[in-house]
Every structure is written in structure tokens, then in C-alpha cells.
Scaffold this motif. Sequence first.
Motif, PDB file in Angstrom:
ATOM      1  N   ALA A  68      33.121  40.320  38.677  1.00 19.44           N
ATOM      2  CA  ALA A  68      34.339  41.077  39.010  1.00 19.44           C
ATOM      3  C   ALA A  68      35.339  41.041  37.867  1.00 19.44           C
ATOM      4  CB  ALA A  68      34.977  40.527  40.278  1.00 19.44           C
ATOM      5  N   PHE A  69      35.320  39.969  37.071  1.00 18.23           N
ATOM      6  CA  PHE A  69      36.262  39.865  35.950  1.00 18.23           C
ATOM      7  C   PHE A  69      35.972  40.919  34.885  1.00 18.23           C
ATOM      8  CE2 PHE A  69      36.156  35.372  37.510  1.00 18.23           C
ATOM      9  CZ  PHE A  69      37.432  35.388  38.057  1.00 18.23           C
ATOM     10  N   GLU A  70      34.765  41.509  34.905  1.00 19.51           N
ATOM     11  CA  GLU A  70      34.429  42.553  33.935  1.00 19.51           C
ATOM     12  C   GLU A  70      34.971  43.910  34.354  1.00 19.51           C
ATOM     13  OE1 GLU A  70      33.117  41.551  31.245  1.00 19.51           O
ATOM     14  OE2 GLU A  70      32.524  39.541  31.900  1.00 19.51           O
ATOM     15  N   LEU A  71      35.578  44.000  35.534  1.00 17.14           N
ATOM     16  CA  LEU A  71      36.074  45.274  36.052  1.00 17.14           C
ATOM     17  C   LEU A  71      37.579  45.280  36.264  1.00 17.14           C
ATOM     18  CD1 LEU A  71      33.198  45.983  38.598  1.00 17.14           C
ATOM     19  CD2 LEU A  71      33.660  47.242  36.498  1.00 17.14           C
ATOM     20  N   VAL A  72      38.265  44.281  35.715  1.00 15.51           N
ATOM     21  CA  VAL A  72      39.726  44.240  35.757  1.00 15.51           C
ATOM     22  C   VAL A  72      40.252  44.210  34.326  1.00 15.51           C
ATOM     23  CG1 VAL A  72      39.976  43.129  38.008  1.00 15.51           C
ATOM     24  CG2 VAL A  72      39.618  41.719  35.978  1.00 15.51           C
ATOM     25  N   PRO A  73      41.546  44.500  34.139  1.00 14.02           N
ATOM     26  CA  PRO A  73      42.127  44.352  32.795  1.00 14.02           C
ATOM     27  C   PRO A  73      42.079  42.891  32.344  1.00 14.02           C
ATOM     28  CG  PRO A  73      43.563  45.637  34.241  1.00 14.02           C
ATOM     29  CD  PRO A  73      42.509  45.040  35.112  1.00 14.02           C
ATOM     30  N   ASP A  74      42.470  42.657  31.100  1.00 11.62           N
ATOM     31  CA  ASP A  74      42.465  41.286  30.570  1.00 11.62           C
ATOM     32  C   ASP A  74      43.338  40.359  31.403  1.00 11.62           C
ATOM     33  OD1 ASP A  74      40.700  41.771  28.501  1.00 11.62           O
ATOM     34  OD2 ASP A  74      42.274  42.415  27.137  1.00 11.62           O
ATOM     35  N   THR A  75      44.444  40.866  31.922  1.00  3.07           N
ATOM     36  CA  THR A  75      45.278  40.108  32.859  1.00  3.07           C
ATOM     37  C   THR A  75      45.393  40.914  34.150  1.00  3.07           C
ATOM     38  OG1 THR A  75      47.368  41.067  32.039  1.00  3.07           O
ATOM     39  CG2 THR A  75      46.581  39.026  30.992  1.00  3.07           C
ATOM     40  N   PHE A  76      45.472  40.206  35.280  1.00  4.35           N
ATOM     41  CA  PHE A  76      45.403  40.892  36.569  1.00  4.35           C
ATOM     42  C   PHE A  76      46.095  40.050  37.634  1.00  4.35           C
ATOM     43  CE2 PHE A  76      41.620  38.523  35.461  1.00  4.35           C
ATOM     44  CZ  PHE A  76      41.514  37.601  36.483  1.00  4.35           C
ATOM     45  N   THR A  77      46.447  40.688  38.722  1.00  6.68           N
ATOM     46  CA  THR A  77      47.040  40.002  39.865  1.00  6.68           C
ATOM     47  C   THR A  77      45.940  39.658  40.876  1.00  6.68           C
ATOM     48  OG1 THR A  77      47.421  42.046  41.102  1.00  6.68           O
ATOM     49  CG2 THR A  77      49.162  41.338  39.566  1.00  6.68           C
ATOM     50  N   ILE A  78      46.314  38.844  41.856  1.00  4.50           N
ATOM     51  CA  ILE A  78      45.372  38.522  42.932  1.00  4.50           C
ATOM     52  C   ILE A  78      44.926  39.802  43.636  1.00  4.50           C
ATOM     53  CG2 ILE A  78      45.083  37.337  45.147  1.00  4.50           C
ATOM     54  CD1 ILE A  78      47.018  35.214  44.195  1.00  4.50           C
ATOM     55  N   GLN A  79      45.898  40.696  43.889  1.00  5.37           N
ATOM     56  CA  GLN A  79      45.574  41.925  44.600  1.00  5.37           C
ATOM     57  C   GLN A  79      44.622  42.803  43.795  1.00  5.37           C
ATOM     58  OE1 GLN A  79      46.387  45.344  44.066  1.00  5.37           O
ATOM     59  NE2 GLN A  79      45.462  45.930  46.037  1.00  5.37           N
ATOM     60  N   GLN A  80      44.780  42.840  42.482  1.00  7.03           N
ATOM     61  CA  GLN A  80      43.888  43.655  41.656  1.00  7.03           C
ATOM     62  C   GLN A  80      42.455  43.143  41.711  1.00  7.03           C
ATOM     63  OE1 GLN A  80      46.341  43.520  37.969  1.00  7.03           O
ATOM     64  NE2 GLN A  80      46.044  45.734  37.877  1.00  7.03           N
ATOM     65  N   LEU A  81      42.288  41.831  41.656  1.00  5.02           N
ATOM     66  CA  LEU A  81      40.931  41.280  41.712  1.00  5.02           C
ATOM     67  C   LEU A  81      40.328  41.495  43.095  1.00  5.02           C
ATOM     68  CD1 LEU A  81      38.767  39.796  40.086  1.00  5.02           C
ATOM     69  CD2 LEU A  81      39.702  37.643  40.930  1.00  5.02           C
ATOM     70  N   ARG A  82      41.153  41.349  44.140  1.00  5.49           N
ATOM     71  CA  ARG A  82      40.646  41.602  45.502  1.00  5.49           C
ATOM     72  C   ARG A  82      40.231  43.066  45.654  1.00  5.49           C
ATOM     73  NH1 ARG A  82      44.994  41.231  48.686  1.00  5.49           N
ATOM     74  NH2 ARG A  82      44.933  43.336  49.539  1.00  5.49           N
ATOM     75  N   ALA A  83      41.004  43.957  45.059  1.00  5.36           N
ATOM     76  CA  ALA A  83      40.677  45.385  45.141  1.00  5.36           C
ATOM     77  C   ALA A  83      39.323  45.685  44.505  1.00  5.36           C
ATOM     78  CB  ALA A  83      41.772  46.217  44.480  1.00  5.36           C
ATOM     79  N   VAL A  84      38.991  44.996  43.403  1.00  5.28           N
ATOM     80  CA  VAL A  84      37.694  45.186  42.768  1.00  5.28           C
ATOM     81  C   VAL A  84      36.579  44.795  43.731  1.00  5.28           C
ATOM     82  CG1 VAL A  84      36.152  44.302  40.974  1.00  5.28           C
ATOM     83  CG2 VAL A  84      38.483  44.984  40.393  1.00  5.28           C
ATOM     84  N   HIS A  85      36.725  43.640  44.371  1.00 10.53           N
ATOM     85  CA  HIS A  85      35.718  43.209  45.342  1.00 10.53           C
ATOM     86  C   HIS A  85      35.579  44.229  46.467  1.00 10.53           C
ATOM     87  CE1 HIS A  85      34.683  38.945  44.248  1.00 10.53           C
ATOM     88  NE2 HIS A  85      35.725  39.145  43.459  1.00 10.53           N
ATOM     89  N   GLU A  86      36.686  44.750  46.945  1.00  9.70           N
ATOM     90  CA  GLU A  86      36.648  45.707  48.052  1.00  9.70           C
ATOM     91  C   GLU A  86      35.983  47.014  47.632  1.00  9.70           C
ATOM     92  OE1 GLU A  86      40.549  44.349  50.674  1.00  9.70           O
ATOM     93  OE2 GLU A  86      40.787  45.875  49.113  1.00  9.70           O
ATOM     94  N   VAL A  87      36.298  47.500  46.433  1.00 10.41           N
ATOM     95  CA  VAL A  87      35.711  48.749  45.963  1.00 10.41           C
ATOM     96  C   VAL A  87      34.201  48.600  45.775  1.00 10.41           C
ATOM     97  CG1 VAL A  87      35.605  50.338  44.006  1.00 10.41           C
ATOM     98  CG2 VAL A  87      37.819  49.624  44.896  1.00 10.41           C
ATOM     99  N   VAL A  88      33.772  47.510  45.162  1.00 10.20           N
ATOM    100  CA  VAL A  88      32.341  47.312  44.914  1.00 10.20           C
ATOM    101  C   VAL A  88      31.583  47.150  46.225  1.00 10.20           C
ATOM    102  CG1 VAL A  88      30.637  45.726  43.949  1.00 10.20           C
ATOM    103  CG2 VAL A  88      32.634  46.386  42.590  1.00 10.20           C
ATOM    104  N   LYS A  89      32.118  46.369  47.149  1.00 13.96           N
ATOM    105  CA  LYS A  89      31.414  46.108  48.402  1.00 13.96           C
ATOM    106  C   LYS A  89      31.592  47.240  49.416  1.00 13.96           C
ATOM    107  CE  LYS A  89      31.064  41.947  50.005  1.00 13.96           C
ATOM    108  NZ  LYS A  89      29.659  41.654  49.632  1.00 13.96           N
ATOM    109  N   GLY A  90      32.632  48.048  49.230  1.00 14.67           N
ATOM    110  CA  GLY A  90      32.857  49.171  50.125  1.00 14.67           C
ATOM    111  C   GLY A  90      33.441  48.793  51.461  1.00 14.67           C
ATOM    112  N   SER A  91      34.120  47.649  51.523  1.00 17.35           N
ATOM    113  CA  SER A  91      34.728  47.214  52.787  1.00 17.35           C
ATOM    114  C   SER A  91      35.946  46.339  52.490  1.00 17.35           C
ATOM    115  CB  SER A  91      33.716  46.439  53.638  1.00 17.35           C
ATOM    116  OG  SER A  91      33.247  45.302  52.933  1.00 17.35           O
ATOM    117  N   PRO A  92      36.927  46.308  53.401  1.00 24.06           N
ATOM    118  CA  PRO A  92      38.126  45.491  53.168  1.00 24.06           C
ATOM    119  C   PRO A  92      37.824  44.001  53.246  1.00 24.06           C
ATOM    120  CG  PRO A  92      38.190  46.477  55.361  1.00 24.06           C
ATOM    121  CD  PRO A  92      37.002  47.069  54.656  1.00 24.06           C
TER     122      PRO A  92
END
Length: 247
Positions: free
Chosen positions: A181-205
Motif C-alpha cells: 500500500a505504501f507504493e500507492l501513496v505519496p511520499d508523505t501521507f495521512t492515516i486517512q490517505q493510507l486507509r483510502a488506498v486499502h479501501e480502493v484496492v479491496k473495493g470495500s470500506p
Amino acid sequence: MAERRGKPSDEETAFLESYRPGDFPRPSVAVDLVVLTIEDCDLRLLTVQRNEHPFKGKWALPGGFLRVGPSRTDQGEGVDEAARRELHEETGLPEGSVFLEQLRTFGAPQRDPRMRVVSVAYYALVRPTLAPLVRPGGDVRKVRWQSVSDGSPPGLAFDHDEIVRVALARIRDEIDRSHIAFELVPDTFTIQQLRAVHEVVKGSPIDPGNFRKRFLRMIDDGILEQSRGKRLTASKPAQVYRFRARG
């Protein structure tokens, strides 16, 4: 090219000198690349438009044939080397700037109407900050980022729909067991941004409270660390973090 250990015997040398590879059927070998990024909370796949037959004008995965040397002693490039080369040539992104991992080999008969072709597929994850820098190169004239968030086949040439399905299943499985997931966020990110990556990849909240606990464990384990500055959100400025391996 791998180095051979030890000196061959005279008998083996004679065998190799008289060996005729053309006496045996030899399939061609290619590499195909499933290149993914996230933009506007949408999982997107990089596709290229084919300039030549077969499937002229259709969209396909980037990739190409393995470069083979002219002799027994010069056998050309390895498949990993070919994947890195094709990724650089067809996206314009600097070598080593993108996460790249081998996915699977696809070798069914008739997968390519020209001849028997075995393809070693890879998946690449492009950070959102790099995605706008992608430019067509090599023998590619047009590229586009195509949404695959709904998991439906994108209608690509050859057997590339199947390759995409396998790649999506892999990253959806890996995202909970690794740090991709760290490969799909900017170099710096918030908790919400990293959670959003997980949600987008998995397709569920994902439950924000449970994810925050997981995030804090990653800080305790030394995987993440705070970075300078904060990012504006709808409610208040949020602390930003970074993956320590990028430091």
C-alpha cells in the motif's frame, strides 16, 4: 547472464559445439506489465494502444518480447531485466522508481495468433505523484489510465484481461499481508490517505477505528514514522507520516 561454475569437460564441450537448437520447437518469450495507480479514489490500469496487427488499434498491456542474443555464449537479457526495460521504455518513468514484482507465467496455446508465445507477467505500482509523468515511448504512441475499481474485464487484446484479473486478485490478497500500500501513496501521507488506498484496492470500506489501531502498530514496529508538516482536511490539519524504508 548467469555465470557457469567450473570448466566443462571435453565431452560436454563437443556436445555443445554440435548442438543444434533449431532442431527443437522454441516458443518466443515476452513480458507483460500490469501497471496500477490510484487517482481520485479510483484504481486505474495503464493501457497502451497497439499500432500493428494483430489487434491493431486495440488497447493492451504494455510489454514486449525478451531480447535474445545471437549465440550460445550471448543469450541476451533476463526476464526481470526485460520487464524493467519495457516499463521504462513504455512509460518514461526512471528505472527503479516503481515497485515491480513478477506475477505469473501465461503460456496457453493460441494466446497469440502470430506464433507460440509464453509471457512472464509482472505487476507495477505507481505512486500518484509519478502517474502524471507517464509518457508513451518505445513503439507506443498512446497510453491511458483505465478504471478497474469495479473489477470488470477492461476488454484488452490477447489474454490480457485474464492477466489483469490475476494481478488484481494478487494485490487484493497482498495488501493485508505486506506493505505494498505504501507504493500507492505519496511520499508523505495521512492515516486517512493510507486507509483510502486499502479501501480502493479491496473495493470495500474499512472501519476507521480498527485501521487506526493497525496504523499505530506500524509506528510502534518502526515501519512508519512522523514526517514534517501537516495536511489540510475537512475538519482539521492532519499529521503526515512516511514509510521508513523511503527515508
